[in-house]
Design a protein around this motif. Structure first.
Motif, PDB file in Angstrom:
ATOM      1  N   MET A  27     -90.635  55.714 -63.324  1.00 23.02           N
ATOM      2  CA  MET A  27     -91.917  55.023 -63.284  1.00 23.02           C
ATOM      3  C   MET A  27     -92.818  55.623 -62.200  1.00 23.02           C
ATOM      4  O   MET A  27     -94.011  55.834 -62.416  1.00 23.02           O
ATOM      5  CB  MET A  27     -91.716  53.531 -63.040  1.00 23.02           C
ATOM      6  N   PHE A  31     -96.295  57.636 -62.796  1.00 25.13           N
ATOM      7  CA  PHE A  31     -97.482  57.136 -62.104  1.00 25.13           C
ATOM      8  C   PHE A  31     -98.179  58.271 -61.348  1.00 25.13           C
ATOM      9  O   PHE A  31     -99.402  58.414 -61.411  1.00 25.13           O
ATOM     10  CB  PHE A  31     -97.071  56.012 -61.144  1.00 25.13           C
ATOM     11  N   GLN A  34     -99.877  60.505 -63.773  1.00 23.96           N
ATOM     12  CA  GLN A  34    -101.110  59.878 -64.243  1.00 23.96           C
ATOM     13  C   GLN A  34    -102.242  60.101 -63.243  1.00 23.96           C
ATOM     14  O   GLN A  34    -103.370  60.413 -63.630  1.00 23.96           O
ATOM     15  CB  GLN A  34    -100.875  58.385 -64.464  1.00 23.96           C
ATOM     16  N   HIS A  49     -99.549  55.443 -68.745  1.00 18.24           N
ATOM     17  CA  HIS A  49     -99.705  54.003 -68.509  1.00 18.24           C
ATOM     18  C   HIS A  49     -98.723  53.220 -69.378  1.00 18.24           C
ATOM     19  O   HIS A  49     -98.091  52.262 -68.910  1.00 18.24           O
ATOM     20  CB  HIS A  49    -101.144  53.575 -68.801  1.00 18.24           C
ATOM     21  N   GLU A  50     -98.591  53.650 -70.611  1.00 16.65           N
ATOM     22  CA  GLU A  50     -97.667  52.975 -71.533  1.00 16.65           C
ATOM     23  C   GLU A  50     -96.228  53.036 -71.032  1.00 16.65           C
ATOM     24  O   GLU A  50     -95.508  52.043 -71.041  1.00 16.65           O
ATOM     25  CB  GLU A  50     -97.791  53.633 -72.908  1.00 16.65           C
ATOM     26  N   SER A  52     -95.285  53.445 -67.932  1.00 19.78           N
ATOM     27  CA  SER A  52     -95.198  52.631 -66.713  1.00 19.78           C
ATOM     28  C   SER A  52     -95.023  51.157 -67.046  1.00 19.78           C
ATOM     29  O   SER A  52     -94.204  50.467 -66.430  1.00 19.78           O
ATOM     30  CB  SER A  52     -96.450  52.812 -65.854  1.00 19.78           C
ATOM     31  N   VAL A  53     -95.766  50.676 -68.007  1.00 16.74           N
ATOM     32  CA  VAL A  53     -95.669  49.259 -68.387  1.00 16.74           C
ATOM     33  C   VAL A  53     -94.297  48.951 -68.987  1.00 16.74           C
ATOM     34  O   VAL A  53     -93.671  47.943 -68.641  1.00 16.74           O
ATOM     35  CB  VAL A  53     -96.813  48.878 -69.360  1.00 16.74           C
ATOM     36  N   VAL A  54     -93.812  49.806 -69.884  1.00 16.35           N
ATOM     37  CA  VAL A  54     -92.505  49.587 -70.504  1.00 16.35           C
ATOM     38  C   VAL A  54     -91.404  49.651 -69.449  1.00 16.35           C
ATOM     39  O   VAL A  54     -90.499  48.804 -69.421  1.00 16.35           O
ATOM     40  CB  VAL A  54     -92.255  50.601 -71.645  1.00 16.35           C
ATOM     41  N   TRP A  56     -91.718  49.031 -66.282  1.00 15.49           N
ATOM     42  CA  TRP A  56     -91.812  47.852 -65.410  1.00 15.49           C
ATOM     43  C   TRP A  56     -91.129  46.652 -66.058  1.00 15.49           C
ATOM     44  O   TRP A  56     -90.368  45.932 -65.415  1.00 15.49           O
ATOM     45  CB  TRP A  56     -93.264  47.529 -65.087  1.00 15.49           C
ATOM     46  N   LEU A  57     -91.384  46.442 -67.337  1.00 10.96           N
ATOM     47  CA  LEU A  57     -90.748  45.346 -68.060  1.00 10.96           C
ATOM     48  C   LEU A  57     -89.225  45.500 -68.019  1.00 10.96           C
ATOM     49  O   LEU A  57     -88.498  44.547 -67.710  1.00 10.96           O
ATOM     50  CB  LEU A  57     -91.237  45.323 -69.507  1.00 10.96           C
ATOM     51  N   THR A 122     -95.987  51.082 -80.201  1.00 12.44           N
ATOM     52  CA  THR A 122     -96.904  51.235 -79.076  1.00 12.44           C
ATOM     53  C   THR A 122     -98.002  52.228 -79.450  1.00 12.44           C
ATOM     54  O   THR A 122     -97.839  53.048 -80.360  1.00 12.44           O
ATOM     55  CB  THR A 122     -96.156  51.711 -77.820  1.00 12.44           C
ATOM     56  N   TYR A 133     -88.946  45.187 -76.394  1.00 16.43           N
ATOM     57  CA  TYR A 133     -88.601  43.800 -76.076  1.00 16.43           C
ATOM     58  C   TYR A 133     -87.108  43.502 -76.162  1.00 16.43           C
ATOM     59  O   TYR A 133     -86.682  42.400 -75.804  1.00 16.43           O
ATOM     60  CB  TYR A 133     -89.359  42.838 -76.989  1.00 16.43           C
TER      61      TYR A 133
END
Length: 172
Positions: A27, A31, A34, A49-50, A52-54, A56-57, A122, A133
């Motif tokens: 991550m 970042f 990016q 960004h995608e 990073s979000v995945v 993080w989850l 995505t 998920y």
């Protein structure tokens, strides 16, 4: 036999920490990439960004399900620390029963939702959302097992350890 199981459990816990560290490193690297592409090369890219979000989850739910120890969990320390072992046991039992019930009740609906989300992907990397998920299902099962164990130990008479704010740390 117990020593062998303890050794296996310790080894698995260390590997879970390694996986979590790798996810955090990935991550961070994405970042930085990016930032370089956006501000140095003036070429904004969305897939970073995608990712990073995945990540993080996955970091939050994988860490909470498989790495975080019970004593490192967030709780109302003012209330929890002000009561004796007997009341801490009662609080642990009530919390365990409530959380096992909530996670167990939510599990079938969440499994249906995760299965349904295989039709969506995505935006940039086209990762199926059921993969994104799916970590919730692993987290929920791990939480159910953890709270069943904590509730069982509280019922058998072992109170959760008392919080000592003078010994608070970062979990290391």
């Amino acid at each position: 036999m117990i020593d062998r199981l303890t050794a296996i459990g310790t080894w698995l816990a260390r590997r879970a920490e390694n996986i979590l560290a790798l996810m955090l490193f990935a991550m961070f690297a994405v970042f930085i990439l990016q930032i370089v592409f956006r501000y140095v090369l003036n070429l904004p890219i969305g897939w970073t960004h995608e990712i990073s979000v995945v990540l993080w989850l996955w970091l939050v739910l994988f860490g909470a399900g498989f790495v975080l120890r019970e004593r490192e969990e967030i709780r109302f320390d003012i209330i929890y620390g002000a009561v004796g072992p007997r009341l801490r046991r009662i609080m642990a039992i009530i919390t365990s029963v409530a959380l096992v019930m909530l996670y167990t009740l939510s599990l079938p609906a969440m499994a249906d939702y995760v299965a349904f989300m295989k039709v969506e992907r995505t935006a940039y990397l086209k990762i199926p959302f059921n993969w994104v998920y799916a970590i919730y299902l692993a987290f929920a099962v791990a939480a159910i097992i953890r709270y069943l164990w904590l509730g069982w130990t509280a019922i058998r008479g072992k109170a959760p350890e008392e919080f000592d704010p003078t010994k608070a740390g970062s979990g290391v």
